[in-house]
Design a protein around this motif. Structure first.
Motif, PDB file in Angstrom:
ATOM      1  N   THR A  44      38.907  37.943  34.329  1.00 27.37           N
ATOM      2  CA  THR A  44      38.578  37.485  35.682  1.00 27.37           C
ATOM      3  C   THR A  44      37.624  36.295  35.658  1.00 27.37           C
ATOM      4  O   THR A  44      36.791  36.167  34.761  1.00 27.37           O
ATOM      5  N   THR A  45      37.743  35.475  36.677  1.00 28.93           N
ATOM      6  CA  THR A  45      36.893  34.294  36.777  1.00 28.93           C
ATOM      7  C   THR A  45      35.516  34.679  37.318  1.00 28.93           C
ATOM      8  O   THR A  45      35.324  35.768  37.862  1.00 28.93           O
ATOM      9  N   VAL A  46      34.595  33.753  37.179  1.00 30.08           N
ATOM     10  CA  VAL A  46      33.254  33.956  37.739  1.00 30.08           C
ATOM     11  C   VAL A  46      33.357  34.185  39.246  1.00 30.08           C
ATOM     12  O   VAL A  46      32.688  35.063  39.802  1.00 30.08           O
ATOM     13  N   GLU A  47      34.229  33.421  39.870  1.00 32.73           N
ATOM     14  CA  GLU A  47      34.379  33.551  41.323  1.00 32.73           C
ATOM     15  C   GLU A  47      34.842  34.971  41.695  1.00 32.73           C
ATOM     16  O   GLU A  47      34.336  35.577  42.638  1.00 32.73           O
ATOM     17  N   GLU A  48      35.791  35.500  40.933  1.00 36.56           N
ATOM     18  CA  GLU A  48      36.273  36.855  41.211  1.00 36.56           C
ATOM     19  C   GLU A  48      35.195  37.902  40.923  1.00 36.56           C
ATOM     20  O   GLU A  48      35.112  38.925  41.610  1.00 36.56           O
ATOM     21  N   PHE A  94      40.665  30.207  30.945  1.00 34.38           N
ATOM     22  CA  PHE A  94      41.038  30.261  32.362  1.00 34.38           C
ATOM     23  C   PHE A  94      39.850  29.999  33.294  1.00 34.38           C
ATOM     24  O   PHE A  94      40.041  29.781  34.481  1.00 34.38           O
ATOM     25  N   GLU A  95      38.642  30.035  32.776  1.00 36.00           N
ATOM     26  CA  GLU A  95      37.475  29.906  33.643  1.00 36.00           C
ATOM     27  C   GLU A  95      37.325  28.477  34.159  1.00 36.00           C
ATOM     28  O   GLU A  95      37.479  27.535  33.399  1.00 36.00           O
ATOM     29  N   THR A  98      40.698  40.005  46.397  1.00 38.77           N
ATOM     30  CA  THR A  98      39.526  39.580  45.635  1.00 38.77           C
ATOM     31  C   THR A  98      38.248  39.741  46.457  1.00 38.77           C
ATOM     32  O   THR A  98      37.233  40.206  45.952  1.00 38.77           O
ATOM     33  N   SER A  99      38.312  39.393  47.717  1.00 36.77           N
ATOM     34  CA  SER A  99      37.122  39.474  48.564  1.00 36.77           C
ATOM     35  C   SER A  99      37.188  40.659  49.519  1.00 36.77           C
ATOM     36  O   SER A  99      38.248  40.938  50.091  1.00 36.77           O
ATOM     37  N   PRO A 100      36.065  41.366  49.721  1.00 39.31           N
ATOM     38  CA  PRO A 100      36.076  42.500  50.645  1.00 39.31           C
ATOM     39  C   PRO A 100      36.235  42.062  52.100  1.00 39.31           C
ATOM     40  O   PRO A 100      36.463  42.893  52.971  1.00 39.31           O
ATOM     41  N   PHE A 116      46.784  40.511  34.363  1.00 39.45           N
ATOM     42  CA  PHE A 116      46.816  39.079  34.024  1.00 39.45           C
ATOM     43  C   PHE A 116      45.920  38.761  32.841  1.00 39.45           C
ATOM     44  O   PHE A 116      45.990  37.668  32.307  1.00 39.45           O
ATOM     45  N   THR A 142      34.635  27.321  36.418  1.00 40.54           N
ATOM     46  CA  THR A 142      33.344  26.813  36.883  1.00 40.54           C
ATOM     47  C   THR A 142      32.736  25.844  35.864  1.00 40.54           C
ATOM     48  O   THR A 142      31.776  25.157  36.197  1.00 40.54           O
ATOM     49  N   ARG A 167      46.654  34.861  32.681  1.00 40.75           N
ATOM     50  CA  ARG A 167      45.647  33.825  32.893  1.00 40.75           C
ATOM     51  C   ARG A 167      45.595  32.881  31.697  1.00 40.75           C
ATOM     52  O   ARG A 167      45.415  33.337  30.564  1.00 40.75           O
ATOM     53  N   ALA A 173      32.971  37.983  43.747  1.00 43.14           N
ATOM     54  CA  ALA A 173      33.644  38.608  44.886  1.00 43.14           C
ATOM     55  C   ALA A 173      33.669  40.127  44.709  1.00 43.14           C
ATOM     56  O   ALA A 173      33.509  40.880  45.677  1.00 43.14           O
TER      57      ALA A 173
END
Lengths: 354, 354, 354, 354
Positions: free
Chosen positions: D137-141, C167-168, A59-61, A135, C170, A165, D144
């Motif tokens: 995908t989530t906001v966090e993803e 699924f979110e 997910t993160s670089p 997902f 935040t 998800r 990222a």
């Protein structure tokens, strides 16, 4: 019109049409030593292929991205050393060619399930492909993605459900066995299940694996690590080697050909426990059938039925078993049954056929 | 701190702490004849309780709403006639008292899983309660709802996972076995599974039930109808009586005490098929152990091991089986094993103990 | 066939068919003083109804459950004191009658959106009903639940979208404005939005409220508290009174009839800021139209167009405005426009009509 | 620590830090004629960039896949012809270089939101990037994924929310404005919204666009087609050119610089309608303020207040407007207000300052 199920075979590894596979290994290939150690554990348990990531979709670089082609060589060496084919993830079209040179199966991960160029590229590489469901994608989209791989020429495609998800937060994903079963009615391709990513926590991986097995999955892909607390990725969901061994014994995957006497005996013990439980159940059924016979005034012994039972065992155990051996087994069961039914002669050393 | 699992028992029906139940019956009680016919089929299959709705929570006010207390009397009569306890849904606080007078178990449906007044009322009725998880509620909320029932004095509470709402559209809900397993780590209450509402389509109910069994559910609740195409509600997801019978045999739920000779023999045949498969697997393992022995130069026969195997069978089959019977069974298996291992004397009529 | 939108009116409060309402107040009625203080703030801001919970549906039975009928009397007194109708949630059929005696609107909460007995009971109470969508229910089910209320005789039903489970993570829920709009095409009932429960965090409530307004919601229901850090429930999502005031001014809800001179001037200032921004945009458009005219060789002034503009303002401002006043306004705008278009005479004191 | 918002500018197109953009065009570039026709409509409406797909990520490999680089040349020509920058989707690393040669902005689609190699490749291409959030995908993803683009050197990154997957079925996705707002608190990058893919149906695109505008989105990206019933993809969600025009006028996006006199006048008319509505609201507020003044015995006229109002208008309209013009406008409004307040001299031709 869905065609009959097909099996995809890669060396000793096959999934589909009654063959069931277990693919196991570390999330990420971390070092030559790590992957070899885990490969040995995986082979000993009975897995039929070794998985390991060398290009990691993170997910993160800023997270560990995998050891790349060097890692692939470590994975290949480990697989060769234990005699298992290797499965590894391909993340980009440009990786397909170098990975296909060394890997037995190219895995497309959940995040790339609709990366159509990658699907095409992987489908044309001349290697079997393992396609995970995204997902966030529907069963319909998953099967449409499979079409991309097939249309590119791939003949050996395995589909993998790995959790979707949802709003539920006690698990990482929600394993969609219903979706896998719905796919079963729409495709002849093998369908396997990844309980590790669905659960995201070690304690649920084995029971979810059993659930997948119960649902008729053609195989499992699970993450295994021998020091999960030090794993570079996804340690929280990795099974320990002993967990994998117990799982394989429980679901009836045979241990590796080169297993030690002790390893195989552990597996035999697991079989014997199940046979004992079934025999107990059989005896309870015999007591019930005796009740029914008494209500109807029918005799307890029924030689025609006994012959049928014997014939079935002889047939089921097949040609490699000596006929007298199958008969002795059936006799032993019938004898126990007659005793449970209260037949006076039952249980005597000479048995019912005396 | 989770306490050890508890069992909830109602007549012959128990779930939890190793006991596993099958609750089956029509979605809605439609007539005295319908519910009696289905009750007989359900008992014959081996279910341990009869379910049927008399107050139906229907999305639309214009859909069939159930036969109410008259339907309850039909359900009670059907349960009594086949000797099964009855489970029925309560939708409103005012229904609790009249339903509790006749029903053995009060079910709280998914739509009412956070109807807190109903939870309190049902929890104080002196009857066991079966609480379904809402299709939009988390595991944490489900367990918090359970607290309402327990806080009202209920001592016998069973929790039921029945599928959650997700984006997937090939099934009615997504059966959240991971959520059920997560709940297992947080509560000592029995956890059962409803595959019918999760699937919403008959063809997936049995494999999802197997999956739930594999995951270690303490029981199942399934919808059964003998003419589903004419059912007043949810016909598309109802099992036929024969499906239920096959499912019970497969998961090892014993048929009803009053079953016919033929019904019980069908169950015995299912057990024998499983035993045969396990014996075949045992023989494959014996071949592997022989390979290991040869590699190590160890002799094929190992009388200490044989004694261990025999002792285990004797112990597992327990007191109700004559010792000679257990020994004959173990001998038969060991004899087949020696033959598979290539031991020259194996398979001869006199066996290993000659 | 969807009938034209209908308005539901309760005292000064109306929603639907062009009328837009703001219902505001504390999550829970905590004390007579608390609810009166907040009622005054809510009225001052311009809300058209006061909300407050006296029976609280709490996930856990051990959380604060509300002050019940005593709390209702405090809420009624606070509403009367500031001249606002009151909205409160009903959680169980038995609460309908006592609540309906004092409350102007009966709210059905998200958890009870398919509590069909409650829907029927509330629908027959002779009071307007505000029906929230369940966080796990579809638009179709929401409208079907509305049918239960209508079928029970309710003539004044307002629907409220409040966020669904996704699924979110935040936000507490995901506000489904698309679902609200889809409902708009299927029903003539007023549709309002609850941004507080959708967001679950104060900083997102106002922008989500603006979004709902932009989408054409017939109203808002928001939680307000003057000391949210001490609130007995849901403090994290409560707006402060000043936030509500700014929101009302921004979306054009007029402040309360009894507002102070300063409160109303704040609202006028907000209007003037918007008028200024529109005038600036108008002038930019005039510069563009001038470019087009020059390209075509058309004269800058166009008296027919000016007459049209003036007539429109006269018509739009309607009968209560003196004709000369509307004309002066139009002249001022046209004069500014001519200046922007570069017409040499523009901006001179005597204006275009000189 | 979130830095202040940044604007991303590409030619006339800018988003962020108060600048708001509208990107519009066909889902797929179908022919030189089609894209030119739509480009003209898009420019006329006021959009600040032209979008069009030439590589189409289609669920099925058998659906239209786009015209590729030839299509890109058509898109480029159309953009040049109307003076708009072009935005097009890149689906694979190998497409980045050829697309970056002609496109002004590289779009990463929802299905590729975690195609990390593509993110890196696009981020290093020297072009602005528009990154859509994945529907699963989530906001966090999402944020990222943005880091991948930024880490590759991209300085001009725009994020786009386009709807997530939920259980709701009346719309294609569920537009997550709450998620967009949550992202706002975590990043300084511009955030725009795609209402077309979220809705999946034309009738909801405009109201969802208004909602996004209300939530403070830095821009919109919408699909437009002049013959949507014949569109090669996603016709059901395409706006007609007239819809786009009305939307631009409503949200205050100015029409294209080269617009016709009639086009600009339509936009002016939309502004005038809004000014009229605000003036009406202002007068209602004046009536309220008069009530408050009377209650307090304060005089209706308050010259200090009038001076403040005038000064504010003068300041808000700024330097490009002659002072007398701003004053005349303020006088006209104040005059109308005094009349509404019931001041006897109001509305007379000479105005309040007479």
């Amino acid at each position: 019109e869905v065609k009959p199920p097909v099996a995809v075979a890669i060396g000793p590894f096959a999934a589909g049409a009654g063959r069931r596979a277990v693919i196991a290994g570390p999330c990420a290939v971390e070092s030559p030593e790590q992957v070899l150690r885990i490969a040995k554990a995986v082979a000993r348990a009975g897995a039929t292929a070794l998985r390991g990531g060398v290009f990691k979709p993170r997910t993160s670089p800023y997270a560990f991205q995998g050891h790349g082609l060097e890692g692939l060589r470590w994975l290949r060496a480990a697989g060769d050393s234990v005699g298992l084919p290797i499965v590894t993830e391909v993340m980009a079209p440009a990786q397909v060619e170098p990975l296909a040179r060394l890997a037995d199966v190219l895995q497309i991960g959940a995040r790339n399930s609709q990366n159509f160029d990658l699907l095409r590229e992987a489908g044309g590489a001349g290697r079997p492909v393992l396609l995970k469901r995204g997902f966030g994608t529907t069963v319909e989209e998953w099967l449409a993605s499979a079409e991309y791989v097939l249309a590119a020429g791939c003949r050996d495609l395995i589909l993998c459900e790995r959790g979707i998800r949802t709003f539920e937060r006690t698990t990482r994903g929600t394993l969609d066995l219903g979706g896998m079963l719905a796919a079963r009615s729409l495709t002849s391709l093998p369908l396997i299940v990844d309980p590790s990513h669905a659960a995201g926590r070690r304690d649920l991986v084995v029971p979810l694996a059993r659930a997948a097995w119960g649902a008729g999955a053609d195989g499992l892909i699970v993450e295994v690590h021998d020091t999960p607390e030090a794993a570079l990725s996804d340690g929280a969901q990795a099974l320990l080697p002993a967990d994998l061994e117990a799982l394989c014994d429980e679901i009836g995957v045979l241990p590796g050909e080169d297993g030690s006497v002790e390893r195989v005996r552990t597996a035999i013990d697991a079989v014997d426990r199940e046979i004992s439980a079934l025999v107990s159940r059989r005896l309870e059924l015999c007591r019930r059938v005796a009740g029914a016979k008494r209500r109807l005034g029918r005799p307890i012994r029924d030689e025609a039925r006994e012959a049928t039972v014997k014939a079935r065992f002889a047939e089921a155990l097949g040609g490699s078993v000596p006929e007298t051996g199958a008969e002795r087994l059936a006799d032993a069961l019938i004898g126990l049954g007659l005793h449970a039914e209260g037949w006076p002669g039952a249980g005597a050393p000479e048995g019912p056929d005396a």
